[in-house]
Design a protein around this motif. Structure first.
Motif, PDB file in Angstrom:
ATOM      1  N   ALA A  37       3.892  -9.096   5.374  1.00  0.00           N
ATOM      2  CA  ALA A  37       4.768  -8.642   6.242  1.00  0.00           C
ATOM      3  C   ALA A  37       5.722  -9.476   6.651  1.00  0.00           C
ATOM      4  O   ALA A  37       7.072  -9.488   6.706  1.00  0.00           O
ATOM      5  N   ALA A  38       5.297 -10.748   7.286  1.00  0.00           N
ATOM      6  CA  ALA A  38       6.000 -11.694   7.944  1.00  0.00           C
ATOM      7  C   ALA A  38       6.884 -12.415   6.907  1.00  0.00           C
ATOM      8  O   ALA A  38       8.236 -12.604   6.960  1.00  0.00           O
ATOM      9  N   ALA A  39       6.385 -12.785   5.616  1.00  0.00           N
ATOM     10  CA  ALA A  39       7.152 -13.387   4.569  1.00  0.00           C
ATOM     11  C   ALA A  39       8.368 -12.370   4.160  1.00  0.00           C
ATOM     12  O   ALA A  39       9.193 -12.657   3.773  1.00  0.00           O
ATOM     13  N   TYR A  43       3.934  -0.392   5.785  1.00  0.00           N
ATOM     14  CA  TYR A  43       4.217  -0.507   4.055  1.00  0.00           C
ATOM     15  C   TYR A  43       3.247  -1.545   3.430  1.00  0.00           C
ATOM     16  O   TYR A  43       2.713  -1.215   2.588  1.00  0.00           O
ATOM     17  N   GLU A  44       3.377  -3.004   4.036  1.00  0.00           N
ATOM     18  CA  GLU A  44       2.382  -3.889   3.416  1.00  0.00           C
ATOM     19  C   GLU A  44       0.996  -3.764   3.490  1.00  0.00           C
ATOM     20  O   GLU A  44       0.221  -3.818   2.660  1.00  0.00           O
ATOM     21  N   ARG A  45       0.580  -3.127   4.656  1.00  0.00           N
ATOM     22  CA  ARG A  45      -0.754  -2.580   4.919  1.00  0.00           C
ATOM     23  C   ARG A  45      -1.181  -1.750   3.690  1.00  0.00           C
ATOM     24  O   ARG A  45      -2.384  -1.743   3.141  1.00  0.00           O
ATOM     25  N   ILE A  46      -0.427  -0.636   3.360  1.00  0.00           N
ATOM     26  CA  ILE A  46      -0.683   0.317   2.505  1.00  0.00           C
ATOM     27  C   ILE A  46      -0.767  -0.213   1.107  1.00  0.00           C
ATOM     28  O   ILE A  46      -1.540  -0.168   0.300  1.00  0.00           O
ATOM     29  N   TYR A  47       0.363  -0.827   0.783  1.00  0.00           N
ATOM     30  CA  TYR A  47       0.674  -1.635  -0.515  1.00  0.00           C
ATOM     31  C   TYR A  47      -0.563  -2.557  -0.935  1.00  0.00           C
ATOM     32  O   TYR A  47      -1.218  -2.458  -1.986  1.00  0.00           O
ATOM     33  N   LEU A  48      -0.981  -3.368   0.064  1.00  0.00           N
ATOM     34  CA  LEU A  48      -2.071  -4.331  -0.185  1.00  0.00           C
ATOM     35  C   LEU A  48      -3.409  -3.648  -0.356  1.00  0.00           C
ATOM     36  O   LEU A  48      -4.224  -4.126  -1.129  1.00  0.00           O
ATOM     37  N   LYS A  49      -3.652  -2.609   0.382  1.00  0.00           N
ATOM     38  CA  LYS A  49      -4.885  -1.935   0.432  1.00  0.00           C
ATOM     39  C   LYS A  49      -4.836  -1.386  -0.931  1.00  0.00           C
ATOM     40  O   LYS A  49      -5.923  -1.428  -1.634  1.00  0.00           O
ATOM     41  N   ARG A  50      -4.055  -0.726  -1.748  1.00  0.00           N
ATOM     42  CA  ARG A  50      -3.951  -0.214  -2.768  1.00  0.00           C
ATOM     43  C   ARG A  50      -4.143  -1.133  -3.849  1.00  0.00           C
ATOM     44  O   ARG A  50      -4.923  -0.717  -5.048  1.00  0.00           O
ATOM     45  N   TRP A  51      -3.397  -2.254  -3.784  1.00  0.00           N
ATOM     46  CA  TRP A  51      -3.554  -3.352  -4.670  1.00  0.00           C
ATOM     47  C   TRP A  51      -5.013  -3.852  -4.801  1.00  0.00           C
ATOM     48  O   TRP A  51      -5.252  -4.264  -6.052  1.00  0.00           O
TER      49      TRP A  51
END
Length: 441
Positions: free
Chosen positions: A95-97, A424-432
């Protein structure tokens, strides 16, 4: 972690110290000074020139984390690499990036809108549909140049940086001379000094320096990076401080604070009129056009690169939207579309405010990550890192306070956008990670 950019093989050592300084100052001086001088004066009042000095001090503390990290691991990953080493490959780093990449896109649209504002100045057009149209035009121009390859960008940015810095310095000296070296902005003003306003103005001054992060993003390509990345950053900040002070005094010696604020989106062109007459006014407009166009160019290059790398590092999802070719060319398109949308929907002061919020939060996360997890490994002083966080925090608090008073909606937009990035990053990385685990079984 491998870096496979398809066609974009990294040329180790391809950027000289001078080239890197040209690139760094090129990005920094592109937007900052033309777009922000008036806005900083509006917040800081008669002491707006000092705001640049404080901006440089805060930026130098900020640069410490980046320099220490780049010395330890010079990589083209730059900031994304720092965040991943500090926080591991989770949602915070990603998220920071992404905030960093977005703040770069925001500054790109800021510069593009500034380009449009100055170019339309001779025709006495201060608003209306032509501003966003021209802004989008210059972003598309930058896209075409960037799509044509790496070498053209490097050479062009050095040439443009020389024209730009030389031209702005000359403008400053001549305008100061004609203003009789007196600082009109400070002498004939009724407005008192507002401390919160002054500290808030530093948030915008920092934006005028934040181009130094472009240098960390090109770490691996600078010759002798362990020594030269840090040097490049400090030399660039020093050059910019001198140039910004020259300009601030030049504008302040020809215009009162009220005049600067009235012409805040094109204050340099306005200051050139009394100092250098009509021809000086046109010269400043041309200079602003060159400076901002080259700023957009360098910034499109840097952002598309950063996004391609985040995609490589699996920190952001990637969709081709039916496009062929390597990732880098897709991220170029995303960058251009996003920046164009911002340039169309927001005015200059809102774009600058968004950029300040995004950048300061990302910056604090970088310092905190380095302080918590890496300071012993890279031999960084904890006290310097904590000072950098404190400075960012003070400036952010003052800026938020001022904006809540004058434009509460932009605080809301910024808060919503930053929260959205993290969720968004939280959800995306979980899925990935779930998909990764499935693939292994």
């Amino acid at each position: 972690m491998k870096h496979s950019h398809g066609d974009d093989t990294l040329n180790k050592g391809s950027i000289s110290l001078a080239g890197a300084v040209g690139m760094g100052t090129g990005v920094m001086i592109g937007a900052g000074i033309f777009a922000l001088t008036g806005q900083i004066a509006q917040l800081a009042g008669p002491y707006f020139a000092l705001s640049f000095v404080f901006g440089a001090i805060v930026t130098s503390f900020s640069a410490y984390s980046y320099i220490k990290m780049s010395n330890a691991w010079p990589s083209s990953g730059g900031i994304a690499m720092i965040l991943q080493k500090a926080y591991g490959p989770g949602a915070i780093a990603a998220a920071a990036a992404l905030l960093m990449a977005l703040s770069m896109v925001i500054s790109e649209s800021l510069v593009a809108r500034t380009f449009a504002t100055y170019v339309l100045r001779p025709f006495d057009i201060a608003g209306g549909p032509l501003v966003p149209v021209l802004a989008v035009g210059v972003i598309l121009f930058a896209f075409i140049v960037n799509a044509s390859g790496n070498r053209s960008v490097g050479l062009l940015s050095i040439i443009m940086a020389v024209i730009k810095i030389g031209g702005i310095a000359l403008f400053g000296i001549v305008a100061l001379w004609s203003g009789g070296f007196t600082f009109a902005a400070a002498s004939n003003t009724n407005s008192g000094f507002n401390l919160t306003g002054f500290i808030a103005s530093v948030a915008l001054s920092i934006l005028a320096f934040k181009g130094f992060t472009t240098i960390t993003n090109s770490g691996a390509e600078i010759t002798d990076p362990h020594r030269n990345v840090g040097r490049t950053i400090m030399i660039s900040i020093a050059i910019c401080t001198v140039v910004y002070l020259l300009v601030a005094f030049a504008v302040g010696s020809n215009l009162s604070i009220d005049q600067i604020v009235a012409a805040k989106d094109y204050s340099l062109a306005e200051a050139a009129s009394p100092a250098l007459g009509q021809s000086g006014f046109y010269l400043t407009v041309v200079l602003a056009a060159v400076a901002t166009a080259s700023g957009v160019l360098a910034s499109v290059f840097a952002v598309s690169r950063m996004l391609a790398m985040l995609t490589d590092m699996k920190m952001i999802p990637h969709s081709h939207f039916g496009m062929s070719g390597p990732i880098r060319s897709h991220t170029l398109v995303y960058t251009v579309v996003l920046a164009s949308a911002l340039a169309v929907f927001f005015d200059l002061s809102r774009i600058a405010s968004l950029g300040a919020f995004f950048y300061l939060i990302m910056d604090m996360l970088v310092h905190w990550g380095v302080f918590r997890h890496l300071r012993h490994e890279i031999g960084a002083h904890g006290a310097v890192l904590l000072c950098a966080i404190a400075f960012d925090g003070f400036v952010l608090a003052a800026f938020t306070t001022m904006k809540l008073g004058s434009d509460p909606m932009i605080v809301l937009y910024a808060g919503a956008a930053i929260s959205a990035v993290f969720i968004y990053e939280r959800i995306y990385l979980k899925r990935w990670t779930a998909l990764e685990a499935e693939a292994k079984h």
